[in-house]
Design an enzyme around this catalytic site. Structure first.
Site, PDB file in Angstrom:
ATOM      1  N   GLU A 106     -12.363  -1.350   2.419  1.00  0.00           N
ATOM      2  CA  GLU A 106     -11.263  -2.015   1.702  1.00  0.00           C
ATOM      3  C   GLU A 106      -9.954  -1.728   2.419  1.00  0.00           C
ATOM      4  OE1 GLU A 106     -11.275  -1.606  -2.655  1.00  0.00           O
ATOM      5  OE2 GLU A 106      -9.089  -1.463  -2.582  1.00  0.00           O
ATOM      6  N   ASP A 108      -5.818  -2.294   1.645  1.00  0.00           N
ATOM      7  CA  ASP A 108      -4.956  -2.657   0.510  1.00  0.00           C
ATOM      8  C   ASP A 108      -3.485  -2.788   0.831  1.00  0.00           C
ATOM      9  OD1 ASP A 108      -7.111  -2.272  -1.275  1.00  0.00           O
ATOM     10  OD2 ASP A 108      -6.685  -0.128  -1.397  1.00  0.00           O
ATOM     11  N   GLU A 110      -0.674  -2.947  -2.022  1.00  0.00           N
ATOM     12  CA  GLU A 110      -0.463  -2.923  -3.470  1.00  0.00           C
ATOM     13  C   GLU A 110       1.016  -2.676  -3.728  1.00  0.00           C
ATOM     14  OE1 GLU A 110      -4.499  -1.528  -5.536  1.00  0.00           O
ATOM     15  OE2 GLU A 110      -3.264   0.151  -4.904  1.00  0.00           O
TER      16      GLU A 110
END
Ligand SMILES: *[C@@H]1O[C@H](CO)[C@@H](O)[C@H](O)[C@H]1NC(C)=O
Ligand SMILES: *[C@@H]1O[C@H](CO)[C@@H](O)[C@H](O)[C@H]1NC(C)=O
Length: 289
Positions: A106, A108, A110
């Site tokens: 993953e 990210d 954010e």
């Protein structure tokens, strides 16, 4: 340009190869109706401008989110985002890549909301073969709620580069040879969402969501992918760097200078500097040159 074709059959073969090669990496831009599926909180998702813009909202009942129809194995992937304005404390707006297998990969972006007047925090993380804990956080040099900005991931066999309006914020090198995980063998999809994380998002959970302000809304547009599609013939992707300059891309000198500027001026957290968190020694990638 004069092209001498001495062997028409061979030339035709060459053309066919060209076409197949370039279709292995496809540049796709545009409409959310064609590119994504809504996976959460459908009542809080709104297509605007004929699908060029997607608005994700969060109310007291639910946030919302979508996922790309395609999965990618390496690529240059951009999303333009305009974040929740005003008091966004407790909200998290995301744009990330994630695999679906057991040993999770993953990557990210954010965005942690904040009380009005305080800056947003851009929180980044990388999971490879199931291991995460690689957070870095940054302030931005503009107000991300005033306008759309470009958030880009360049993911190739050499490194992962996080860019904001083409300025590199973070680079994670492929150190598989040194035993450090790197997402390299599982395709990932693009996910975007707006959700509530008042327990931790803003000043570690001290500042809660103001639920009188619902709905909170973030806007997405310009979803661009220049990427390898494992669903097509993936092996061809590796031959086609001429069509996909990002495939071998590393930072050039100007970008290294920008990266350093970001690190000196905008970085607010770096797991590689958090010796308290890793009393038995920093993760291996932090100690490599
Ligand atoms: C984002 O990228 C698009 C396409 O390259 C460009 O037109 C736009 O000006 C960029 N936005 C910003 C804020 O840099
Ligand atoms: C919110 O703003 C305050 C004050 O500028 C800052 O200390 C904090 O780190 C910001 N971000 C978050 C996510 O709490």
């Amino acid at each position: 340009m004069a092209l001498r074709v001495s062997n028409p059959k061979l030339f035709f073969q060459f053309l066919v190869t060209l076409v197949t090669l370039s279709s292995a990496t496809k540049f796709v831009s545009g409409n959310f109706y064609q590119l994504v599926d809504i996976i959460w909180g459908g009542q809080n998702v709104q297509y605007q401008d004929g699908g060029d813009v997607l608005a994700l909202s969060m109310d007291t009942i639910s946030g919302s989110g979508f996922v790309s129809k395609h999965e990618y194995l390496f690529g240059r992937i951009t999303m333009q985002m305009k974040l929740v304005s005003g008091n966004s404390a407790g909200t998290v707006t995301t744009f990330y890549l994630a695999s679906s297998g057991v040993s999770h990969d993953e990557v990210d972006f954010e965005f942690l909301g904040n009380q009005s007047g305080n800056p947003y925090v851009l929180h980044t993380n990388i999971f490879a073969q199931g291991k995460g804990d690689r957070e870095m956080q940054f302030n931005l040099w503009f107000d991300p709620t005033a306008d759309f900005h470009n958030y880009t991931l360049i993911w190739n066999p050499l490194n992962l580069i996080f860019l904001v309006d083409d300025v590199p914020l973070r680079v994670f090198r492929n150190r598989l040879e040194d035993g450090v995980g790197f997402p390299h063998d599982q395709p990932m999809r693009v996910y975007c969402s707006l959700w509530d994380a008042e327990e931790w998002a803003t000043e570690g959970g001290r500042v809660k969501t103001d639920w009188t302000l619902v709905p909170f809304t973030a806007y997405y547009k310009g979803f661009d992918t220049d990427a390898c599609y494992p669903a097509y013939d993936y092996s061809k992707c590796q031959w086609s760097s001429a069509w996909s300059p990002w495939y071998n891309q590393e930072l050039d000198n100007g970008q290294i200078w920008n990266l350093k500027w970001v690190n000196d001026n905008l970085k607010i957290y770096d797991y590689c500097e958090d010796t308290k968190r890793f009393p038995d020694g920093l993760p291996k990638e932090c100690t490599l040159p």
